[in-house]
Each structure stands twice: as structure tokens, then as C-alpha cells.
Design an enzyme around this catalytic site. Structure first.
Site, short mmCIF file in Angstrom:
data_model
loop_
_atom_site.label_atom_id
_atom_site.label_comp_id
_atom_site.label_asym_id
_atom_site.label_seq_id
_atom_site.Cartn_x
_atom_site.Cartn_y
_atom_site.Cartn_z
N HIS A 213 40.81 34.49 70.88
CA HIS A 213 41.59 33.56 71.71
C HIS A 213 42.75 34.30 72.38
CE1 HIS A 213 39.83 29.67 70.69
NE2 HIS A 213 39.92 29.92 69.40
N TYR B 92 66.18 47.10 50.59
CA TYR B 92 67.01 46.57 51.66
C TYR B 92 66.75 47.31 52.97
CZ TYR B 92 70.91 44.04 53.57
OH TYR B 92 71.67 43.20 54.33
#
Lengths: 338, 338
Positions: free
Chosen positions: B19, B290
Site C-alpha cells: 500500500h 540512555y
């Protein structure tokens, strides 16, 4: 299950999202977005450098504008929403917090690494003495087990925190893990529990939902999900999902979408950041209609001058399926004559 | 809880993701991506027009290449993964399925609207007679209640379906809703249950996890989440999360990431679609480190010629926190001498 407790929304577009623009939100940007967020019913609006008060530095990146000029700009427009700042002990100081308070901050989130709540004692106490609404923020909460997390959260509560957050700074948690941690805090603390998610593993919104089901009543988000790493939970999608699950909250879906589209996107464009909202696909999911309806709905929206979102919602309510596209015109016409 | 059941992965990049490129994947594109997915341990690889066999039409958009040339191209490279096609009765026919089978399809997903399983009877029976692995696909599953869903799923099972899917075509469901529906099918059917998610409400991956916790053993995804609406669950992130939760499956995280980065992204670029992978932030969440470590890790990766992903994983294992950035060099050096 705490489904019917009121959910308190904190938007961090202007703080965590500041990472996305290298901490370049101007006082004018801040005032415009904060005013829009207040209009959309957001309870707490966090602003400032991504790493909190006086985060502007060679280590964390320099802000283009100083903390206090942006706090002042936000304070001038905020009446019903709480102007909130972030303070990382070691980066920010009690003195900076006093300044922030003087310029109009009404709340602070005092953030430490999950195993280092001790270092927040002085700052939380000082914040409470200033009369600020004070949130304890346990960062990188995935890095410790439930027992230790409870221990650290109890410390923040004992220092006077009004809320304690399970903060998933690295976006490293999945819903079952968030639920376990939040439930443990809920069972051991008297103050409300919050959750701050990042979307690194694609679980941010579902983690917020899991946190709420486990008893959290404070959740964070940012417009378009703007934030460090993979970003935060998207404020507009969070509101949609909370509506869908019939949670009680003050957020206004259309208004939050409009702040993103009409205020934030142009600000980002002006800084050379070309981000699109996900509003079309989000509305399809919210309404529960298939993507092939979108184009038809948009055409009908223009022809009858009605909000395409209202058309999609009505299609969802009527459970329209493929092959019934002609209903769209009827619905749009009906909406236009209301 | 069925945590230890083997999870069977179906990748739909080359069908639902079609699509995204207006059904322009070429036989060569299909062969390259399918081979890569097979190498990454994907069990079933779905290819074809976004709306299934003979979906190429004025209504659904024309494919640039006919179904059978792409099936043939995939069949030539696939040995261990099952080449799968989608069939929507009314769009695709038994005759088209016979052709697909002749060109090498080994499995088919027969898809109907959730309340119309009846129309799949003939197609499921024919598929089973051809010896195809046959999946019943209940689209727009959010549109009906659990009792009706069970009724429709039982029909598909009675026609001979080997698996029945709860398909959230509009991305309209949240994890608790998926869990409720999957659990009901699990309790009432003998065949395995599957889940196909869309990300319109940001819940795709979490919905897959909820489905698995409720007993589903088949889940769908696509590379980079390529698919209709807001896209599907991302294959690479799904594998990361399944690893994290210690589910048994055949997917290989690094290889899936490499197919996206090295094969799919260049194909998309050649069609004018400039999409980025989310791999950096995903790896940070997977490793639980982090975001500020990324840049340092990437530099160390180049200096010592080791995979940055291995550095991040090792940082996560050692629970390195901010301020310990000098460990990165040690880790990279250590990895380079292994």
C-alpha cells in the site's frame, strides 16, 4: 483497577520536546504552545531545557533563550494550567528553582536516577517550602527491581513529594513491566503515582494505559510525541485512547490536535524541522473506520464545509463498511445542517 | 498465559506494505526482500497487492507488476519460509488462488469482514484441497462483540482454517480489547489464534504482546512497520520486544534490521519514498541505555570496528549510567579483541 479515577495530564512538549529542537524554543514559541495546551485542558505544562533548569551547558547543549525568559513568557499566559519546571539535582540548583518560582513556576519535577532518590531530599523540601506542587521523578526506572524502586519512591514521598513517577527514560519497558512497577508503588505509597513513557520500543501509549490500569493517575505526553530518543507518548493520541477507554480527564482531542497542526508544526518548520502529524491515521483508528474512507471523507468535508473528523466519527458510530461509501455524502450533508 | 508457546512470525512488508508504495514492488524487489526475511527467520512471508490476489484494479489501485510474476520471483528464493498470499473473496477468486499455488504459494490468508465469515467457506475449502496452509482472517475485528467474533471464527475453523486471526484493520483497538477477543477465541477454538495489528492508536506492538499473553501464537508485522493507515507492527521492534520478554520465536533481530536498512530502504528510495528506520532509538530501548550514549557508542564503533549494537547491549548489561561514558571505550575495545 482505578479506571474511574481522574487522570491528570502533564504535557512536556516544551521540555522533553525541546531536545528535538536542540533547546531552541523561544519565549514566543513557549507562550503560544502553552496557551494552546491550556486551552486543550492539559493540567500541567512543563517547559525548559530538555535537561531541566540550568541544563543549558556545554555538556547538555546550550539553550538559545535563558530559562527565566521562557518561564516568564509561559507564566504570562497560564491561568488554569500549572506551569511546571524540571530540576535534576546536580544540574539544577535550589537557587535556580527559587528564580523559576519567582518568574511564575507553580510546580517542579525533581528527577534523579532511580537508585539515587537521596539526592532529591534537599530540593524536594525546598520546593515544598516555596509552595510548589512537587513531583518526584525516578528516571531509568527499568534499571532496578520492584523492591528497590519502592524503597526509592518511599524516600521521595518522605521528603514531601506530592506525586512519584515511574519514569522510563530509555523507553525500555513493555506494558506488563510498567504495570508491575506502578502497582508496587500504588500498594506502598500514599501519594498518587505517575508514569512517563518513551516510545523506543513502540509501547509508550500502551505503557501509559497499563500504568493507569495498575493505579497511576498522572501520565505524561507531548504533542506529536516530541521528545528525546523515540519521543514520548503523543498527547493527541493519548487523549484519543483515554476517551476510547472512557477515562475521566480534562483533555480536549480536537483542540490538542489543532495546537499541533496550527501552532507547533509551523514553529518546527521555522526551525527547519519538517515533521508531519499522524492525525489522519489516528482519527481512522479512533473512529474505527477503514483507511479507504479517508479520501472520500475529506472531499465531503470540503464540499459541505464540515470537520472531516466529525464525518469519520459518525462513520464509525454507524459502523459503515466498505461498499457503503455513498453514506459519506449523507453524513456530511446531515452534519452541515445541524 | 501462553508465554512459552512458540510464536510464529508472519511478515507482510511485501503485501500490506505494498500500500505504501502504491503496489509498485517489482519481482526483483520482492525476491530480495523475501530472501532477506527468510534469512531473518520469518516463518511466513506474505506478498502481493495490498488488497490481495487480483486486487489490482481501478477500485483498489493498479499493481505495476502482475501477481504471478512476483509470486514466481519469491518462490524461486524461498525454501524454509512459507510463501503466502492474501485472498479477499469478492476481489480474489479460487481460480486466482489456483494460479498462485501453481506459481509457488504455500499458504493463503482468506480474509473477510468480521461478520461475513460465510463468504470464505468455498475459498478456505478450495485452499485446503490444494494443500495450502490456510489462515482465516477476520478483518475489522473491533466492529463486533466477543460472542459474534467467536461465532464467525468457529465458521472459519469449520471450513478447515489452520489458524484464525483477530485482524485490527483500522488500528482501532487497545491492548485490553485485543486480549479479551483473543482469549475468547482461544477458549472456543481448537486451532491456533493469530493477531494482525495496525498502529493508528500507537498500540500495534503492545496489542501483539497482549494477544500473545492471551494465547495467540501467530503475529504479524512488517519491516519498518510499512502498511496501510499508520502501518503495522514493525518487524524489527517486534523481534526486539519478543526477545526482551523471552518468547520463543525464530526471528533474528540484527538480520531483520539489516534487511530494512540495506535492502528495503534503498528500494523505497528508488521509488521516491524517503523513510528512516527507527533503529537507533529502538536499540537504545532494547539495550535500556540512555540516548546520550548513542553518539559516544557510534564513535567507539568506528574506532574499534565493532557493531554499535553490541556496544549498546553491553552498556545495558553492565547497567552503565550517565557519567560513566568512559566505559564505552573499554567495552568497544573488549569487543574488538573477542
Amino acid at each position: 483497577m482505578a479506571k474511574m479515577s481522574k487522570i491528570i495530564l502533564t504535557d512536556t512538549t516544551l521540555r522533553d520536546g525541546n531536545h528535538t529542537v536542540s533547546h531552541q524554543f523561544s519565549p514566543d514559541d513557549v507562550a503560544k504552545v502553552a496557551l494552546g495546551l491550556q486551552g486543550a485542558g492539559i493540567d500541567l505544562i512543563e517547559i525548559g531545557h530538555g535537561d531541566g533548569l540550568t541544563g543549558s551547558s556545554i555538556n547538555y547543549g546550550f539553550s538559545k533563550y535563558d530559562d527565566f525568559s521562557t518561564i516568564k513568557a509561559a507564566a504570562e499566559v497560564l491561568t488554569t494550567s500549572k506551569l511546571t519546571v524540571l530540576l535534576l539535582p546536580g544540574i539544577g540548583t535550589v537557587k535556580a528553582l527559587e528564580q523559576a518560582h519567582k518568574y511564575g513556576a507553580k510546580a517542579v519535577r525533581v528527577a534523579t536516577h532511580v537508585t539515587e532518590a537521596d539526592v532529591s531530599a534537599q530540593h524536594i523540601k525546598a520546593a515544598k517550602e516555596m509552595g510548589l506542587f512537587t513531583v518526584g521523578f525516578l528516571m531509568m526506572s527499568h534499571m532496578t527491581d520492584v523492591d528497590r524502586l519502592v524503597e526509592e519512591a518511599l524516600k521521595m514521598e518522605s521528603y514531601g513529594a506530592d506525586v512519584v513517577y515511574v519514569t522510563d527514560s530509555a523507553g525500555a519497558m513493555v506494558p506488563s513491566q510498567v504495570a508491575e512497577k506502578v502497582a508496587a508503588l500504588k500498594n506502598n505509597l500514599k501519594v498518587p503515582i505517575g508514569h512517563h513513557a518513551h516510545n523506543n520500543l513502540g509501547c509508550a501509549i500502551a505503557n501509559n494505559l497499563a500504568a493507569i490500569d495498575a493505579g497511576a493517575t498522572y501520565v505524561d505526553s507531548s504533542l506529536m510525541g516530541l521528545g528525546a530518543g523515540a519521543g514520548n507518548t503523543s498527547t493527541e493520541t493519548l487523549i484519543a485512547v483515554l476517551n476510547k477507554m472512557k477515562h475521566d480527564h480534562r483533555g480536549d482531542l480536537y483542540k490538542a490536535m489543532d495546537v499541533s497542526k496550527d501552532i507547533l508544526v509551523p514553529i518546527l518548520e521555522s526551525k527547519g524541522l519538517h515533521l508531519s502529524t499522524n492525525h489522519d491515521s489516528m482519527m481512522l483508528g479512533y473512529a474505527g473506520v477503514y483507511s479507504s474512507f479517508l479520501l472520500h471523507s475529506r472531499r465531503a468535508s470540503e464540499r459541505f464545509d464540515v470537520d472531516v473528523r466529525d464525518i469519520l466519527l459518525e462513520l464509525g458510530k454507524r459502523k459503515v463498511v466498505g461498499g457503503q461509501e455513498d453514506w459519506i455524502i449523507d453524513i456530511a450533508h446531515g452534519l452541515s445542517t445541524r
